[in-house]
Design a protein around this motif. Structure first.
Motif, mmCIF file in Angstrom:
data_model
loop_
_atom_site.group_PDB
_atom_site.id
_atom_site.type_symbol
_atom_site.label_atom_id
_atom_site.label_comp_id
_atom_site.label_asym_id
_atom_site.label_seq_id
_atom_site.Cartn_x
_atom_site.Cartn_y
_atom_site.Cartn_z
ATOM 1 N N ASP A 1 1.996 2.419 -19.178
ATOM 2 C CA ASP A 1 0.654 2.867 -18.787
ATOM 3 C C ASP A 1 -0.064 1.843 -17.906
ATOM 4 O O ASP A 1 -1.286 1.755 -17.905
ATOM 5 N N ASP A 2 0.719 1.076 -17.131
ATOM 6 C CA ASP A 2 0.114 0.159 -16.172
ATOM 7 C C ASP A 2 -0.495 0.974 -15.037
ATOM 8 O O ASP A 2 -0.180 2.159 -14.863
ATOM 9 N N PRO A 3 -1.395 0.388 -14.235
ATOM 10 C CA PRO A 3 -2.082 1.153 -13.191
ATOM 11 C C PRO A 3 -1.167 1.843 -12.197
ATOM 12 O O PRO A 3 -1.465 2.954 -11.746
ATOM 13 N N PHE A 4 -0.057 1.218 -11.842
ATOM 14 C CA PHE A 4 0.835 1.824 -10.863
ATOM 15 C C PHE A 4 1.544 3.045 -11.456
ATOM 16 O O PHE A 4 1.737 4.055 -10.774
ATOM 17 N N THR B 1 0.154 -9.297 -6.762
ATOM 18 C CA THR B 1 0.222 -10.687 -7.210
ATOM 19 C C THR B 1 -1.190 -11.248 -7.333
ATOM 20 O O THR B 1 -2.149 -10.642 -6.846
ATOM 21 N N PRO B 2 -1.342 -12.411 -7.966
ATOM 22 C CA PRO B 2 -2.676 -13.023 -8.032
ATOM 23 C C PRO B 2 -3.284 -13.265 -6.646
ATOM 24 O O PRO B 2 -4.498 -13.167 -6.469
ATOM 25 N N ASP B 3 -2.434 -13.545 -5.666
ATOM 26 C CA ASP B 3 -2.926 -13.789 -4.309
ATOM 27 C C ASP B 3 -3.218 -12.495 -3.545
ATOM 28 O O ASP B 3 -4.075 -12.463 -2.658
ATOM 29 N N THR B 4 -2.502 -11.441 -3.895
ATOM 30 C CA THR B 4 -2.701 -10.145 -3.227
ATOM 31 C C THR B 4 -2.824 -9.042 -4.284
ATOM 32 O O THR B 4 -1.933 -8.205 -4.439
ATOM 33 N N PRO B 5 -3.927 -9.024 -5.027
ATOM 34 C CA PRO B 5 -4.104 -7.989 -6.051
ATOM 35 C C PRO B 5 -4.298 -6.617 -5.410
ATOM 36 O O PRO B 5 -5.040 -6.465 -4.444
ATOM 37 N N ILE B 6 -3.621 -5.630 -5.950
ATOM 38 C CA ILE B 6 -3.723 -4.262 -5.445
ATOM 39 C C ILE B 6 -4.376 -3.402 -6.527
ATOM 40 O O ILE B 6 -3.751 -3.083 -7.550
ATOM 41 N N ASP B 7 -5.612 -3.039 -6.313
ATOM 42 C CA ASP B 7 -6.315 -2.145 -7.240
ATOM 43 C C ASP B 7 -5.924 -0.713 -6.888
ATOM 44 O O ASP B 7 -6.670 0.019 -6.242
ATOM 45 N N ILE B 8 -4.734 -0.333 -7.305
ATOM 46 C CA ILE B 8 -4.166 0.939 -6.873
ATOM 47 C C ILE B 8 -5.020 2.126 -7.294
ATOM 48 O O ILE B 8 -5.189 3.089 -6.521
ATOM 49 N N LEU B 9 -5.591 2.088 -8.493
ATOM 50 C CA LEU B 9 -6.421 3.198 -8.951
ATOM 51 C C LEU B 9 -7.725 3.273 -8.159
ATOM 52 O O LEU B 9 -8.181 4.361 -7.793
ATOM 53 N N GLY B 10 -8.306 2.130 -7.881
ATOM 54 C CA GLY B 10 -9.539 2.100 -7.096
ATOM 55 C C GLY B 10 -9.319 2.558 -5.671
ATOM 56 O O GLY B 10 -10.140 3.291 -5.107
#
Length: 254
Positions: A27-30, A166-175
Motif C-alpha cells: 500500500d505504498d503510494p506508487f 529518493t531523498p534527493d528527488t522525492p516523487i509525490d506520485i499521489l499529489g
C-alpha cells in the motif's frame, strides 16, 4: 419460451485487469496510484465492452442516436485521460525525478491506438444514427488489442517509478496525479463526458469489494451529484452504461 430481456453486461471481449494492491498486498503510494490507474482503465474497458455488446442489438433510430452520444463520450473520456497524462502527469513525474522520458513507453503505446479511436469518432460523427454495427465493430477490432495491451501495462510502469523516488528527488506520485487530474475537468467535460467514467465503475464485487466506497473517492452528496444528478443531462446516452450508480454491474439497455 425464450426471454426477450436484454442480457447482463459481461467483461468481454476485453478482460478486466487486477490492481497492483490486490496482487501484492502493498500500500505504498506508487502501488496505490497504480491501482487507481488500473481501476480507471477498467472503467474504460467496461465502456468499450458495453459498446461492443450493444451495438449489434440496436434497431430504432432514437436508440441509435443516443448510443452514438454514448460512444463519442467514451472516446472523448479515454482521449482526455491520455492527453492529461502526456501534458501534465508524465512531465511532472519527470520534473520531480530530475529525469526525462520516464513514461515514454506509455506515450508510444498511446500512439498505437489513437488512429483507431479517431476513426471510430469520425465514423460516428459522419454516420450518426445511420451507423452500421458491423462497421463500428470492425473499427473497434482494429485497435482493441493495442488499447488493451496499454491498459494492462501502464499500472506496473507506475509501480516501477518508485525506484526514482529518493531523498534527493522525492516523487509525490499521489499529489502529482491529483493535481493533473483536476486540470482536465471542465464544465463541458463534467456534463457531456464524465458520467461514462463513473457509471462504468463496478466496485461491489470486483476484487472482493476492496475498492467499494474507496475509489472513486466520492462519498455522500458528492457521489450522488456525480452519479445521479449530473447524468440527468443526456440521460438517454447514459442508459447504455454497464453499471449502476451504486457500482453494481447491470443488465444492458438493449
Amino acid at each position: 419460451m425464450a426471454s426477450t430481456a436484454p442480457p447482463m453486461y459481461t467483461d468481454t471481449p476485453l478482460s478486466l485487469i487486477h490492481t497492483p494492491k490486490f496482487e501484492t498486498g502493498k500500500d505504498d503510494p506508487f502501488t496505490i496510484e497504480a491501482s487507481h490507474m488500473a481501476l480507471s482503465h477498467n472503467s474504460f474497458i467496461r465502456g468499450f465492452n458495453s459498446i461492443y455488446q450493444q451495438a449489434p442489438r440496436l434497431q430504432s433510430p432514437p436508440d441509435k442516436s443516443d448510443f452514438v452520444g454514448y460512444c463519442l463520450a467514451w472516446v472523448d473520456c479515454v482521449a482526455q485521460h491520455h492527453h492529461y497524462e502526456e501534458t501534465e502527469f508524465f512531465p511532472n513525474i519527470d520534473k520531480a525525478a530530475g529525469r526525462q522520458g520516464l513514461m515514454d513507453g506509455a506515450v508510444h503505446e498511446h500512439e498505437a491506438f489513437y488512429g483507431g479511436m479517431e476513426r471510430m469518432k469520425k465514423y460516428l460523427q459522419d454516420k450518426g444514427a445511420d451507423f452500421s454495427a458491423t462497421e463500428l465493430i470492425a473499427i473497434m477490432d482494429s485497435f482493441k488489442e493495442p488499447l488493451h495491451s496499454h491498459l494492462k501495462s501502464e499500472p506496473p510502469a507506475i509501480v516501477a517509478l518508485a525506484q526514482y523516488n529518493t531523498p534527493d528527488t522525492p516523487i509525490d506520485i499521489l499529489g502529482i496525479a491529483d493535481a493533473a487530474g483536476k486540470k482536465q475537468v471542465t464544465l463541458g467535460f463534467l456534463y457531456n463526458t464524465l458520467p461514462v467514467f463513473f457509471l462504468n465503475m463496478e466496485t461491489v464485487t470486483f476484487e472482493d469489494g476492496m475498492w467499494h466506497e474507496v475509489f472513486p473517492p466520492l462519498k455522500g452528496i458528492a457521489k450522488t451529484v456525480m452519479t445521479k444528478a449530473i447524468p440527468v443531462w443526456h440521460s438517454g446516452r447514459w442508459r447504455f452504461v454497464s453499471c449502476s450508480p451504486e457500482g453494481v454491474a447491470e443488465q444492458l439497455a438493449v
